[in-house]
Design a protein around this motif. Structure first.
Motif, short mmCIF file in Angstrom:
data_model
loop_
_atom_site.label_atom_id
_atom_site.label_comp_id
_atom_site.label_asym_id
_atom_site.label_seq_id
_atom_site.Cartn_x
_atom_site.Cartn_y
_atom_site.Cartn_z
N LEU A 1 39.75 42.73 41.67
CA LEU A 1 40.81 42.31 42.04
C LEU A 1 42.09 43.54 42.29
O LEU A 1 42.93 43.47 42.81
CB LEU A 1 41.64 41.80 41.16
N ASP A 2 42.14 44.24 41.61
CA ASP A 2 42.86 45.90 41.27
C ASP A 2 42.16 46.43 42.13
O ASP A 2 41.49 47.35 41.85
CB ASP A 2 43.19 46.23 39.60
N GLU A 3 43.03 46.87 43.28
CA GLU A 3 42.24 48.00 44.56
C GLU A 3 41.80 49.32 43.85
O GLU A 3 41.65 49.95 44.24
CB GLU A 3 42.55 47.81 45.50
N GLU A 4 42.55 49.68 42.36
CA GLU A 4 42.85 50.65 41.82
C GLU A 4 41.83 51.25 41.21
O GLU A 4 41.55 52.48 40.57
CB GLU A 4 44.29 51.40 41.62
N GLN B 1 33.78 34.45 36.89
CA GLN B 1 33.87 34.88 35.65
C GLN B 1 34.25 35.60 35.45
O GLN B 1 33.93 36.71 36.65
CB GLN B 1 32.11 35.32 34.87
N PHE B 2 35.75 35.85 35.44
CA PHE B 2 36.91 37.02 35.36
C PHE B 2 36.42 37.98 33.87
O PHE B 2 36.27 37.77 32.39
CB PHE B 2 37.66 36.64 34.97
N HIS B 3 36.03 39.37 34.28
CA HIS B 3 35.94 39.83 32.88
C HIS B 3 36.63 41.55 33.07
O HIS B 3 36.97 42.43 34.16
CB HIS B 3 34.13 40.85 32.69
N ASN B 4 37.86 41.63 32.04
CA ASN B 4 38.85 43.02 32.97
C ASN B 4 39.74 42.47 34.39
O ASN B 4 40.05 41.92 34.42
CB ASN B 4 38.09 43.95 32.49
#
Length: 277
Positions: free
Chosen positions: A6-9, A238-241
């Motif tokens: 979810l964060d392209e960077e 499931q979300f992780h970081n």
């Protein structure tokens, strides 16, 4: 299983996203060999900080704190799913209700209870599928697919039967009013570390929402999903970081099921009819 950044960077391999430190191991066949969890989508274990909740029988759960059992509680119906976050414990029961407890080291008190909030019913044995439908990854066999707290104490519940109902409650309230969303065809949901809600749908798409003034606000109508997920249903999130791990499933009807009408042979009455006079 796919990992979606979810964060392209930044990027995190799936292998790293699934690395979890084992803090507590408890003996017993219930924990190590859960009762057919995929048949009715039972979830009988949850952890948060130094607390752990596990279901030891269909109507009983234990609370562990730093390796010791501190509470044992009986429930009025079979336990379908549990979710734990800090001092709040959510327990979904097979009569369609949802209980929330204040879980402290020296006490366990019922905080609130909501009736008829999901479609799971005790018409069958707890471990048996609630539906024979194979549509959309067979999510209706265990319709309660998600029960999870956000870090702001909002609780999301997804009932994947019928239209795929998604409900959010502010669990910190003493008498929360369920926020039944207009998000249809939901199949699962999870929270990001910034309290954004990611929703999986029966058509395999993903969407993102946030809660503003007790209302769901759309952030992104559709998140980018892998090309290989087309035609599949999103069944697990499931979300992780900063990494979202998503599971996709596609079911096909076996040849021997072509003439299956969905009824169990055991349910047929073999008693001969009584002759008419």
């Amino acid at each position: 299983m796919e990992s979606i950044n979810l964060d392209e960077e930044m990027s995190m391999p799936l292998q790293e996203a699934l690395l979890f430190e084992c803090r507590l191991v408890t003996p017993g066949p219930t924990l190590l060999n859960p009762t057919r969890p995929v048949s009715s989508n039972l979830n009988w274990l949850s952890t948060s900080s130094d607390y752990l909740v596990r279901v030891v029988q269909s109507h009983q759960f234990e609370i562990w704190f730093k390796g010791d059992v501190i509470h044992t509680e009986l429930t009025s119906a079979g336990i379908v799913r549990v979710a734990l976050f800090h001092s709040l414990l959510a327990v979904a029961l097979s009569d369609g209700s949802l209980n929330c407890y204040d879980c402290l080291e020296d006490s366990l008190e019922l905080r609130w209870r909501v009736e008829q909030i999901h479609s799971f019913q005790e018409g069958k044995k707890l471990q048996e599928p609630q539906s024979n439908s194979r549509d959309c990854g067979a999510v209706a066999t265990g319709p309660l697919t998600s029960l999870e707290f956000s870090t702001s104490y909002h609780l999301v519940l997804v009932d994947a039967s019928l239209n795929g109902n998604l409900t959010v409650l502010n669990a910190a309230q003493s008498n929360p009013t369920p926020l039944f969303s207009r998000i249809t065809n939901s199949s699962c949901a999870t929270w990001s570390s910034t309290n954004q809600m990611i929703v999986g749908h029966k058509d395999g798409s993903l969407s993102m929402y946030s809660i503003v003034d007790n209302a769901l606000v759309t952030q992104k109508t559709t998140l980018r999903t892998p090309e290989s997920a087309k035609g599949f249903t999103c069944t697990h999130l499931q979300f992780h970081n900063q990494t979202l791990v998503a599971g996709f499933c596609q079911t096909t009807r076996a040849k021997e099921d072509d003439n299956d009408n969905g009824d169990d042979d055991d349910d047929e009455d073999d008693t001969p009819p009584t002759p008419s006079p």
